[in-house]
Design an enzyme around this catalytic site. Structure first.
Site, PDB file in Angstrom:
ATOM      1  N   ARG A 224       0.807  -1.229  -0.152  1.00 26.47           N
ATOM      2  CA  ARG A 224       0.181   0.096  -0.022  1.00 26.47           C
ATOM      3  C   ARG A 224       1.032   1.196   0.009  1.00 26.47           C
ATOM      4  O   ARG A 224       1.866   1.262   0.697  1.00 26.47           O
ATOM      5  CB  ARG A 224      -0.901   0.001   1.206  1.00 26.47           C
ATOM      6  CG  ARG A 224      -2.054  -0.845   1.260  1.00 26.47           C
ATOM      7  CD  ARG A 224      -3.159  -0.416   0.058  1.00 26.47           C
ATOM      8  NE  ARG A 224      -4.261  -1.250   0.159  1.00 26.47           N
ATOM      9  CZ  ARG A 224      -4.482  -2.158  -0.941  1.00 26.47           C
ATOM     10  NH1 ARG A 224      -3.523  -2.477  -1.855  1.00 26.47           N
ATOM     11  NH2 ARG A 224      -5.866  -2.870  -1.030  1.00 26.47           N
ATOM     12  N   HIS A 272      -1.211   0.700  -9.804  1.00 28.72           N
ATOM     13  CA  HIS A 272      -1.835  -0.187  -8.987  1.00 28.72           C
ATOM     14  C   HIS A 272      -2.497  -1.035  -9.656  1.00 28.72           C
ATOM     15  O   HIS A 272      -3.674  -1.469  -9.792  1.00 28.72           O
ATOM     16  CB  HIS A 272      -3.007   0.555  -8.176  1.00 28.72           C
ATOM     17  CG  HIS A 272      -3.424  -0.194  -6.861  1.00 28.72           C
ATOM     18  ND1 HIS A 272      -3.713   0.549  -5.860  1.00 28.72           N
ATOM     19  CD2 HIS A 272      -3.610  -1.505  -6.502  1.00 28.72           C
ATOM     20  CE1 HIS A 272      -4.082  -0.444  -4.629  1.00 28.72           C
ATOM     21  NE2 HIS A 272      -3.948  -1.282  -5.532  1.00 28.72           N
TER      22      HIS A 272
HETATM   23  P1  NDP Z   1      -2.383 -11.459   4.268  1.00 29.97           P
HETATM   24  O1  NDP Z   1      -3.078 -10.977   5.303  1.00 29.97           O
HETATM   25  O2  NDP Z   1      -2.508 -13.050   3.669  1.00 29.97           O
HETATM   26  O3  NDP Z   1      -0.557 -11.718   4.729  1.00 29.97           O
HETATM   27  C1  NDP Z   1      -0.307 -10.619   5.395  1.00 29.97           C
HETATM   28  C2  NDP Z   1       1.138 -10.723   5.702  1.00 29.97           C
HETATM   29  O4  NDP Z   1       1.827  -9.543   6.495  1.00 29.97           O
HETATM   30  C3  NDP Z   1       1.127 -11.832   6.797  1.00 29.97           C
HETATM   31  O5  NDP Z   1       2.535 -12.453   6.817  1.00 29.97           O
HETATM   32  C4  NDP Z   1       1.544 -10.785   8.477  1.00 29.97           C
HETATM   33  O6  NDP Z   1       2.178 -11.682   9.447  1.00 29.97           O
HETATM   34  C5  NDP Z   1       2.401  -9.741   7.874  1.00 29.97           C
HETATM   35  N1  NDP Z   1       2.059  -8.722   8.740  1.00 29.97           N
HETATM   36  C6  NDP Z   1       1.195  -7.905   9.019  1.00 29.97           C
HETATM   37  N2  NDP Z   1       1.434  -7.102   9.756  1.00 29.97           N
HETATM   38  C7  NDP Z   1       2.678  -7.112   9.958  1.00 29.97           C
HETATM   39  C8  NDP Z   1       3.505  -6.285  10.925  1.00 29.97           C
HETATM   40  N3  NDP Z   1       3.328  -5.454  11.781  1.00 29.97           N
HETATM   41  N4  NDP Z   1       4.997  -6.864  10.967  1.00 29.97           N
HETATM   42  C9  NDP Z   1       5.375  -7.905  10.182  1.00 29.97           C
HETATM   43  N5  NDP Z   1       4.492  -8.565   9.274  1.00 29.97           N
HETATM   44  C10 NDP Z   1       3.066  -8.212   9.171  1.00 29.97           C
HETATM   45  O7  NDP Z   1      -2.206 -10.665   3.209  1.00 29.97           O
HETATM   46  P2  NDP Z   1      -2.134 -10.934   1.560  1.00 29.97           P
HETATM   47  O8  NDP Z   1      -0.940 -11.443   1.342  1.00 29.97           O
HETATM   48  O9  NDP Z   1      -3.109 -11.264   0.924  1.00 29.97           O
HETATM   49  O10 NDP Z   1      -1.971  -9.419   1.018  1.00 29.97           O
HETATM   50  C11 NDP Z   1      -0.949  -8.367   1.387  1.00 29.97           C
HETATM   51  C12 NDP Z   1      -1.319  -7.103   0.829  1.00 29.97           C
HETATM   52  O11 NDP Z   1      -1.172  -6.945  -0.448  1.00 29.97           O
HETATM   53  C13 NDP Z   1      -2.846  -6.690   1.162  1.00 29.97           C
HETATM   54  O12 NDP Z   1      -3.208  -6.254   2.381  1.00 29.97           O
HETATM   55  C14 NDP Z   1      -2.923  -5.317   0.119  1.00 29.97           C
HETATM   56  O13 NDP Z   1      -2.177  -4.043   0.806  1.00 29.97           O
HETATM   57  C15 NDP Z   1      -1.746  -5.639  -0.890  1.00 29.97           C
HETATM   58  N6  NDP Z   1      -2.302  -5.962  -2.340  1.00 29.97           N
HETATM   59  C16 NDP Z   1      -1.699  -5.200  -3.328  1.00 29.97           C
HETATM   60  C17 NDP Z   1      -2.356  -5.327  -4.625  1.00 29.97           C
HETATM   61  C18 NDP Z   1      -1.731  -4.601  -5.632  1.00 29.97           C
HETATM   62  O14 NDP Z   1      -2.469  -4.615  -6.935  1.00 29.97           O
HETATM   63  N7  NDP Z   1      -0.750  -3.804  -5.333  1.00 29.97           N
HETATM   64  C19 NDP Z   1      -3.173  -6.509  -4.967  1.00 29.97           C
HETATM   65  C20 NDP Z   1      -3.621  -7.297  -3.716  1.00 29.97           C
HETATM   66  C21 NDP Z   1      -3.086  -7.030  -2.418  1.00 29.97           C
HETATM   67  P3  NDP Z   1       1.453 -13.084  10.063  1.00 29.97           P
HETATM   68  O15 NDP Z   1       1.745 -14.146   8.738  1.00 29.97           O
HETATM   69  O16 NDP Z   1       2.192 -13.167  11.068  1.00 29.97           O
HETATM   70  O17 NDP Z   1      -0.020 -12.640  10.226  1.00 29.97           O
HETATM   71  C1  OXD Z   2      -6.355  -5.355  -3.484  1.00 24.63           C
HETATM   72  C2  OXD Z   2      -5.686  -4.360  -4.318  1.00 24.63           C
HETATM   73  O1  OXD Z   2      -6.072  -5.223  -2.187  1.00 24.63           O
HETATM   74  O2  OXD Z   2      -6.218  -4.536  -5.618  1.00 24.63           O
HETATM   75  O3  OXD Z   2      -6.789  -6.326  -3.687  1.00 24.63           O
HETATM   76  O4  OXD Z   2      -5.152  -3.592  -4.155  1.00 24.63           O
END
Ligand code: NDP
Ligand code: OXD
Length: 309
Positions: A224, A272
Site C-alpha cells: 500500500r 496499482h
Molecule cells: P495476508 O493477510 O494474507 O498476509 C499479510 C502478511 O503480512 C502476513 O504474513 C502478516 O504476518 C504480515 N504482517 C502484517 N502485519 C505485520 C507487521 N506489523 N509486521 C510484520 N509482518 C506483518 O495478506 P495478503 O498476502 O493477501 O496481501 C498483502 C497485501 O497486499 C494486502 O493487504 C494489500 O495491501 C496488498 N495488495 C496489493 C495489490 C496490488 O495490486 N498492488 C493487490 C492485492 C493486495 P502474520 O503471517 O504473522 O499474520
Molecule cells: C487489493 C488491491 O487489495 O487491488 O486487492 O490492491
C-alpha cells in the site's frame, strides 16, 4: 431475491451484476449512494466511505473487493459482529506472483539500466549475477507474499521473508518481529513489500529501513502507498543508497499528473495493477462463499478486525 449494495467507486458494478446473475440468478444490486432504505443481504465494498456500511439494514456479510482491507477493517462504525470477507481468488494470487517475478527479474537483470543505455545508444556489456547469487527479501508472508516467496525460490533466488508472527515457508529463511527485520534487511538486495496497511506498517518503508539495506538495493512496493515515506525514498534514490524502485501503490491514487515521481530516473511506476480483482473470477469466489454461508457453512478469509487485516 438476494439484495446487494455496491460501494466501490473504482470497480464496475455492471460487470459484477452480470457475473453474479449468471451464477445466482436474478439479484438486485444497488450502487452507492443510491441504496434504498430496505434490507440488504450482502455488501461488495472497496475503500467505502466511513459510515456507509453501518447505515445499511440487515447486512449478513461484507465482501471486500480487495485483498487489502484498509478502509474496511478500520471503519469503527461497522458493527463488530458483521463478518468481513476479503478477496482472495486464485486469479489474485496468480497475478501478484507474476508481477513480483517480473519486477524482481527486471531488477535482478538491471532492466532499467539497460533501458537508459538504449536511450543513450550505448552498447555496454557487463557481467551479471545468477538468481542463486541474489538475495530477495519479502515483507509479508501471507497469501500473496508467501506465494511470491515460493515462486522466487523456484527460480533459485535466495529468499528471506518477514512476518508479524513466526511462519515457515519451504526454502525461505523466515524472520519475524523487529529484531528479525533488522537481520533480514542487511542481507536484502531486492526488497518486496507485500504487507497489509495497519498502524504498525504505515510508513514502514522509511529512511531508517532504507539505511539498513545494502547500498544499491532495489525496492518493490506492491503493498500500500501509505507504507512508503516518499520523501525518504526519493532521498535514498538521489543519494545513490538505493539503486532503484518500483512503486505500484501510492499515498494518493491516482498519482497526480503533476507529481515529480513520474519523471524520477530511478523510479518505475505502475498504476496499482500488480494484481487485479477481475469480476469473472472474483464473482465465483463470492458466490461460493454465499452458498456456503447460506447452507450454514463457514466463511473463509475473514478479516480479524483486532489486528487490522
Ligand atoms: P495476508 O493477510 O494474507 O498476509 C499479510 C502478511 O503480512 C502476513 O504474513 C502478516 O504476518 C504480515 N504482517 C502484517 N502485519 C505485520 C507487521 N506489523 N509486521 C510484520 N509482518 C506483518 O495478506 P495478503 O498476502 O493477501 O496481501 C498483502 C497485501 O497486499 C494486502 O493487504 C494489500 O495491501 C496488498 N495488495 C496489493 C495489490 C496490488 O495490486 N498492488 C493487490 C492485492 C493486495 P502474520 O503471517 O504473522 O499474520
Ligand atoms: C487489493 C488491491 O487489495 O487491488 O486487492 O490492491
Amino acid at each position: 431475491m438476494r439484495t446487494f449494495a455496491f460501494i466501490a467507486q473504482d470497480d464496475d458494478p455492471d460487470q459484477w451484476r452480470e457475473w453474479l446473475t449468471r451464477d445466482l440468478g436474478p439479484i438486485e444490486l444497488f450502487i452507492h449512494p443510491n441504496i434504498p432504505d430496505r434490507p440488504i443481504d450482502y455488501v461488495l465494498a472497496f475503500r467505502p466511505p466511513i459510515g456507509s456500511i453501518a447505515k445499511l439494514r440487515g447486512v449478513k456479510v461484507v465482501f471486500s473487493l480487495g485483498a487489502g482491507v484498509d478502509g474496511l477493517a478500520d471503519d469503527a462504525t461497522i458493527p463488530a459482529h458483521l463478518p468481513i470477507v476479503r478477496m482472495m481468488d486464485d486469479g489474485l494470487i496468480e497475478g501478484m506472483t507474476e508481477f513480483v517475478l517480473h519486477s524482481v527479474l527486471s531488477a535482478h537483470r538491471e532492466a532499467d539500466d539497460f533501458a537508459r543505455l538504449q536511450r543513450a545508444h550505448r552498447w555496454d556489456h557487463r557481467d551479471h549475477k545468477f538468481a542463486r547469487e541474489r538475495t530477495v527479501g519479502v515483507l509479508g508472508l501471507g497469501k500473496l507474499g508467501g506465494a511470491a516467496a515460493r515462486a522466487l525460490r523456484a527460480l533459485k533466488f535466495q529468499v528471506l521473508g518477514w512476518s508479524r508472527t513466526p511462519r515457515q515457508v519451504e526454502g525461505v529463511e523466515c524472520f519475524h518481529g523487529a529484531a528479525g527485520l533488522t537481520a533480514m534487511l542487511r542481507r536484502t538486495e531486492i526488497l518486496v513489500c507485500l504487507l497489509p496497511l495497519t498502524p504498525e506498517t504505515e510508513r514502514i518503508l522509511n529512511a531508517s529501513l532504507f539505511a539498513q539495506l545494502p547500498r544499491g538495493a532495489y525496492l518493490i512496493n506492491v503493498g500500500r502507498g501509505k507504507q512508503c515515506a516518499i520523501d525518504d525514498l526519493v532521498a535514498a534514490l538521489d543519494s545513490g543508497h538505493l539503486g532503484g524502485a518500483l512503486l505500484d501503490v501510492f499515498p494518493e491514487e491516482p498519482l497526480p499528473a503533476a507529481s515529480p515521481l513520474w519523471d524520477h530516473p530511478k523510479l518505475r511506476i505502475t498504476p496499482h495493477i500488480a494484481a487485479m480483482v477481475m469480476p469473472r473470477s472474483a464473482t465465483r469466489y463470492v458466490v461460493e462463499q454465499i452458498r456456503a454461508y447460506e447452507a450454514g457453512g463457514k466463511l473463509v478469509n475473514l478479516v480479524d478486525r483486532g489486528r487490522g487485516y
